[in-house]
Design a protein around this motif. Structure first.
Motif, PDB file in Angstrom:
ATOM      1  N   SER A  29     -42.207 -26.811 -28.323  1.00  0.00           N
ATOM      2  CA  SER A  29     -42.403 -26.085 -27.067  1.00  0.00           C
ATOM      3  C   SER A  29     -43.628 -26.637 -26.348  1.00  0.00           C
ATOM      4  CB  SER A  29     -42.603 -24.592 -27.327  1.00  0.00           C
ATOM      5  OG  SER A  29     -43.867 -24.350 -27.933  1.00  0.00           O
ATOM      6  N   ASP A  82     -46.835 -24.858 -27.520  1.00  0.00           N
ATOM      7  CA  ASP A  82     -47.350 -25.312 -28.813  1.00  0.00           C
ATOM      8  C   ASP A  82     -47.983 -26.697 -28.707  1.00  0.00           C
ATOM      9  OD1 ASP A  82     -46.574 -22.979 -30.014  1.00  0.00           O
ATOM     10  OD2 ASP A  82     -44.746 -23.795 -30.915  1.00  0.00           O
ATOM     11  N   SER A 107     -42.468 -32.524 -25.323  1.00  0.00           N
ATOM     12  CA  SER A 107     -41.962 -31.152 -25.295  1.00  0.00           C
ATOM     13  C   SER A 107     -40.584 -31.058 -24.650  1.00  0.00           C
ATOM     14  CB  SER A 107     -42.943 -30.260 -24.516  1.00  0.00           C
ATOM     15  OG  SER A 107     -44.251 -30.372 -25.034  1.00  0.00           O
ATOM     16  N   GLN A 130     -39.896 -30.862 -21.736  1.00  0.00           N
ATOM     17  CA  GLN A 130     -39.970 -29.818 -20.726  1.00  0.00           C
ATOM     18  C   GLN A 130     -39.278 -30.293 -19.449  1.00  0.00           C
ATOM     19  OE1 GLN A 130     -41.455 -26.644 -20.974  1.00  0.00           O
ATOM     20  NE2 GLN A 130     -40.328 -26.395 -19.061  1.00  0.00           N
ATOM     21  N   ALA A 183     -47.251 -22.742 -19.704  1.00  0.00           N
ATOM     22  CA  ALA A 183     -45.862 -23.088 -20.013  1.00  0.00           C
ATOM     23  C   ALA A 183     -44.892 -22.256 -19.177  1.00  0.00           C
ATOM     24  CB  ALA A 183     -45.595 -22.874 -21.500  1.00  0.00           C
ATOM     25  N   LYS A 184     -45.171 -20.983 -19.017  1.00  0.00           N
ATOM     26  CA  LYS A 184     -44.307 -20.132 -18.202  1.00  0.00           C
ATOM     27  C   LYS A 184     -44.348 -20.564 -16.734  1.00  0.00           C
ATOM     28  CE  LYS A 184     -44.698 -16.047 -21.178  1.00  0.00           C
ATOM     29  NZ  LYS A 184     -45.260 -14.674 -21.316  1.00  0.00           N
ATOM     30  N   LYS A 187     -42.133 -23.532 -16.247  1.00  0.00           N
ATOM     31  CA  LYS A 187     -40.724 -23.124 -16.201  1.00  0.00           C
ATOM     32  C   LYS A 187     -40.376 -22.521 -14.845  1.00  0.00           C
ATOM     33  CE  LYS A 187     -39.942 -22.267 -21.139  1.00  0.00           C
ATOM     34  NZ  LYS A 187     -39.590 -21.265 -22.166  1.00  0.00           N
TER      35      LYS A 187
END
Length: 222
Positions: A79, A82, A141, A143, A191-192, A195
């Motif tokens: 993630s 992390d 990640s 992402q 991280a949020k 997203k």
């Protein structure tokens, strides 16, 4: 001759950084550095115009060591929270021996013309290294981010790390525990936010912020 010159320069650097760490920046003089390194004062000045240049050398070395250490803790497919947390904590680990010297470093780095500034032209290689580490963090990640943010988001993450560093410098808690707590609480929020950047409602705002920071850290914006 070149090897000997390199060895002498490296010796001066190693001694200077040890003295900065153990005795403090203000208490360390170029003469003391030269004496400890076993070179003449003139020879020390041949390699470095003064202590400020040695501070810049410290900044570059910290970035190199941080990158090397961080690459060992990145988890492929992990993630973002992390992986970013592991990268930020590894940076704090690398800086830890120099905490007592941190205030002096910030004072030297704050002036716009200082070569030790993270935004200076002299620091461009170290800055690129640090931003690229954030890019690798995003890649590891896996992402998903909008294509429009692929260039600017690593810079935004690097700026986040600079903010953590500023907090660390003034953190008087044991082993800078408050800064560790800050990192643990900050990375899920970051991280949020990343997203959310994929959603049209937030993409424009994040793009504007990232674009502004990119302009501020470019040579044209300095």
């Amino acid at each position: 001759m070149v090897v000997r010159t390199t060895e002498t320069r490296d010796k001066v650097v190693e001694v200077a950084l040890r003295l900065f760490r153990d005795e403090g920046f203000q208490a360390t003089t170029m003469r003391r550095i030269a004496d400890e390194a076993g070179v003449s004062l003139g020879n020390a000045y041949y390699y470095f115009a003064g202590k400020d240049e040695l501070v810049h050398e410290l900044y570059v070395r910290i970035q190199r060591e941080h990158r090397a250490r961080a690459l060992t803790v990145l988890v492929e497919g992990g993630s973002l929270a992390d992986n970013l947390g592991a990268v930020l904590h590894s940076g704090l680990d690398v800086m830890a021996p120099y905490h007592a010297f941190g205030g002096s470093f910030i004072q030297l780095a704050l002036p716009a013309k200082s070569s030790s500034s993270p935004f200076s032209e002299e620091s461009s290689d170290a800055r690129s290294m640090a931003v690229d580490l954030m890019r690798l963090t995003l890649i590891a990640s896996k992402q998903k981010i909008p294509a429009s943010l692929s260039d600017s988001l690593p810079t935004l993450l690097w700026m986040t790390y600079l903010g953590v560093t500023l907090h660390w410098v003034s953190d008087s808690s044991d082993d800078q525990a408050r800064t560790r707590t800050l990192v643990d609480g900050l990375v899920p929020i970051v991280a949020k936010s990343v997203k959310l950047a994929r959603l049209p409602v937030a993409r424009g705002l994040v793009t504007d912020v990232a674009g502004l920071l990119t302009r501020m850290t470019s040579r044209e914006g300095l």
